[in-house]
Design an enzyme around this catalytic site. Structure first.
Site, PDB file in Angstrom:
ATOM      1  CB  SER A  33      -1.383   5.330  13.843  1.00 50.32           C
ATOM      2  OG  SER A  33      -2.471   4.910  13.035  1.00 50.32           O
TER       3      SER A  33
ATOM      4  CB  CYS B  81      -1.005   0.006   1.134  1.00 49.07           C
ATOM      5  SG  CYS B  81      -0.278   0.080   2.765  1.00 49.07           S
TER       6      CYS B  81
ATOM      7  CE  LYS C 272      -3.595  -4.011   8.313  1.00 50.80           C
ATOM      8  NZ  LYS C 272      -2.475  -3.676   7.437  1.00 50.80           N
TER       9      LYS C 272
ATOM     10  NE  ARG D 153      -5.309  -0.274   3.709  1.00 54.85           N
ATOM     11  CZ  ARG D 153      -4.814   0.478   2.735  1.00 54.85           C
ATOM     12  NH1 ARG D 153      -5.200   0.296   1.491  1.00 54.85           N
ATOM     13  NH2 ARG D 153      -3.946   1.447   3.017  1.00 54.85           N
TER      14      ARG D 153
ATOM     15  CD  GLU E  16      -7.735 -14.393   7.669  1.00 57.83           C
ATOM     16  OE1 GLU E  16      -6.610 -14.872   7.477  1.00 57.83           O
ATOM     17  OE2 GLU E  16      -8.377 -13.808   6.786  1.00 57.83           O
TER      18      GLU E  16
ATOM     19  CE  LYS F 230      -2.120  -2.499  11.705  1.00 54.26           C
ATOM     20  NZ  LYS F 230      -1.629  -2.438  10.369  1.00 54.26           N
TER      21      LYS F 230
HETATM   22  C1  PBG Z   1       0.064  -1.527   5.825  1.00 53.70           C
HETATM   23  C2  PBG Z   1      -0.092  -1.218   7.258  1.00 53.70           C
HETATM   24  C3  PBG Z   1      -1.009  -0.367   7.890  1.00 53.70           C
HETATM   25  C4  PBG Z   1      -0.662  -0.344   9.243  1.00 53.70           C
HETATM   26  C5  PBG Z   1       0.429  -1.184   9.393  1.00 53.70           C
HETATM   27  N1  PBG Z   1       0.753  -1.735   8.162  1.00 53.70           N
HETATM   28  C6  PBG Z   1      -2.093   0.470   7.319  1.00 53.70           C
HETATM   29  C7  PBG Z   1      -3.308  -0.144   6.780  1.00 53.70           C
HETATM   30  O1  PBG Z   1      -3.508  -1.360   6.749  1.00 53.70           O
HETATM   31  O2  PBG Z   1      -4.125   0.643   6.295  1.00 53.70           O
HETATM   32  C8  PBG Z   1      -1.327   0.464  10.306  1.00 53.70           C
HETATM   33  C9  PBG Z   1      -0.498   0.767  11.511  1.00 53.70           C
HETATM   34  C10 PBG Z   1      -1.027   1.834  12.388  1.00 53.70           C
HETATM   35  O3  PBG Z   1      -2.150   2.352  12.237  1.00 53.70           O
HETATM   36  O4  PBG Z   1      -0.302   2.187  13.330  1.00 53.70           O
HETATM   37  N2  PBG Z   1      -0.931  -2.289   5.248  1.00 53.70           N
END
Ligand code: PBG
Length: 324
Positions: free
Chosen positions: A274, A122, A195, A217, A233, A248
């Site tokens: 984040s 991405c 995830k 996504r 998964e 996550k």
């Molecule tokens: C890449 C990825 C993402 C995050 C980690 N690897 C973004 C997403 O999936 O949109 C998010 C990490 C975070 O929010 O701290 N695919």
């Protein structure tokens, strides 16, 4: 018999006793700090939605990692902002790509430190999706090949571990096979096994400039409503050869971390993402909460739920606090 018969307060009466019976402890060597690498020289740009987190140019990495090491954090996970993006995300596996340069720099300058890489497209696709497209759909099987190439290029540059975060079906098996065929059979895979399609990734997408340019996504990341699907998964990734299973986000999914810990015997990682970090920062900036205590309590809750490893933007601050 005196009333009440048992008094839990007896073991809470001073800090020595509290420490004596403490069930869960955080340790800096189980924290992983995410780093964002950007092009250029002498760059250190603070990410506005993630105060205290910086995009660093390659020449700034060693300094940051030495600081982490000095407080007992021994691992980072790398994310890259490439110079150029294209439809196929070719920058992800370029020999001289931003991540590959970052890995080589760290391996040269800071020995005895674990460099983990995020494997996803991405950040490298101009459309911002985690794989290549057919029409407006992400093409699962065509993406697998690019992901395997990417993981291989990270290993060739010296990465110690790869962490696929794309959520394509079958990617752990594909990456494992590519690594094994090229004498990287000792490189572990930490799979973002579970995830979710989460709004908590918002600040990261600003930081890594990887928001999808159309759609979302949800056709590859999981529905936040599902927990049995998380087990499915994780089972698939175990069968495909994952070494570590990740959940996550973390805080909104503590129940999932606990379920994985109960059901599987692989190490469990959790990504304190984040948005979860940014919320604490924002409340603290307003003076509404005590940042250090909320940070420590949050990370402790992730550990208590069953995560061995925590990926967090608070790694350095938490490690400092643990040092006292
Ligand atoms: C890449 C990825 C993402 C995050 C980690 N690897 C973004 C997403 O999936 O949109 C998010 C990490 C975070 O929010 O701290 N695919």
């Amino acid at each position: 018999m005196m009333f009440p018969e048992y008094r839990p307060r007896r073991l809470r009466s001073n800090e020595n006793l509290r420490a004596l019976i403490r069930e869960t402890r955080l340790s800096p060597d189980q924290l992983v700090a995410p780093l964002f690498i950007m092009p250029g020289k002498k760059k250190r740009e603070e990410i506005s939605s993630m105060p205290g987190v910086f995009r660093l140019s390659v020449d700034q990495l060693a300094k940051e990692v030495k600081e982490l090491k000095s407080v007992g954090v021994n691992s980072v996970i790398l994310f890259g902002l490439p110079e150029k993006k294209d439809a196929m995300g070719t920058g992800a596996h370029a020999k001289d790509g931003i991540i590959q340069r970052g890995i080589r720099e760290l391996k040269n300058k800071v020995p005895d430190f674990t460099v983990i890489t995020d494997v996803c497209l991405c950040e490298y696709t101009d459309h911002g999706h985690c794989g290549c497209l057919v029409g407006e759909t992400v093409d699962n099987d065509a993406t697998l090949e690019i992901l395997a190439k990417t993981a291989l290029s990270h290993a060739a540059a010296g990465a110690d571990m790869v962490a696929p975060s794309d959520m394509m079906d079958g990617r752990v098996a594909e990456i494992r096979a590519a690594l094994d065929e090229n004498n990287f059979d000792m490189i572990p895979i930490m799979s973002y096994a579970v995830k979710y399609a989460s709004a908590f990734y918002g600040p990261f997408r600003d930081a890594a400039d990887c928001a999808p340019q159309f759609g979302d996504r949800r056709s590859y990341q999981m529905d936040p409503a599902n927990s049995r699907e998380a087990l499915r998964e994780a089972t698939l990734d175990v069968d495909e050869g994952a070494d570590i299973l990740m959940v996550k986000p973390a805080v909104a999914y503590l129940d999932i971390i606990r379920q994985l810990n109960d059901e599987f015997d692989l190490p469990i990682a959790a990504y304190h993402v984040s948005g979860e970090y940014a919320m604490i920062k924002a409340a603290a900036a307003n003076g509404w909460i005590d940042e250090k205590r909320v940070m420590a309590e949050t990370l402790l809750s992730i550990k208590r739920a069953g995560a061995d490893i925590i990926l967090t933007y608070y790694a350095k601050d938490m490690a400092r606090l643990l040092q006292g």
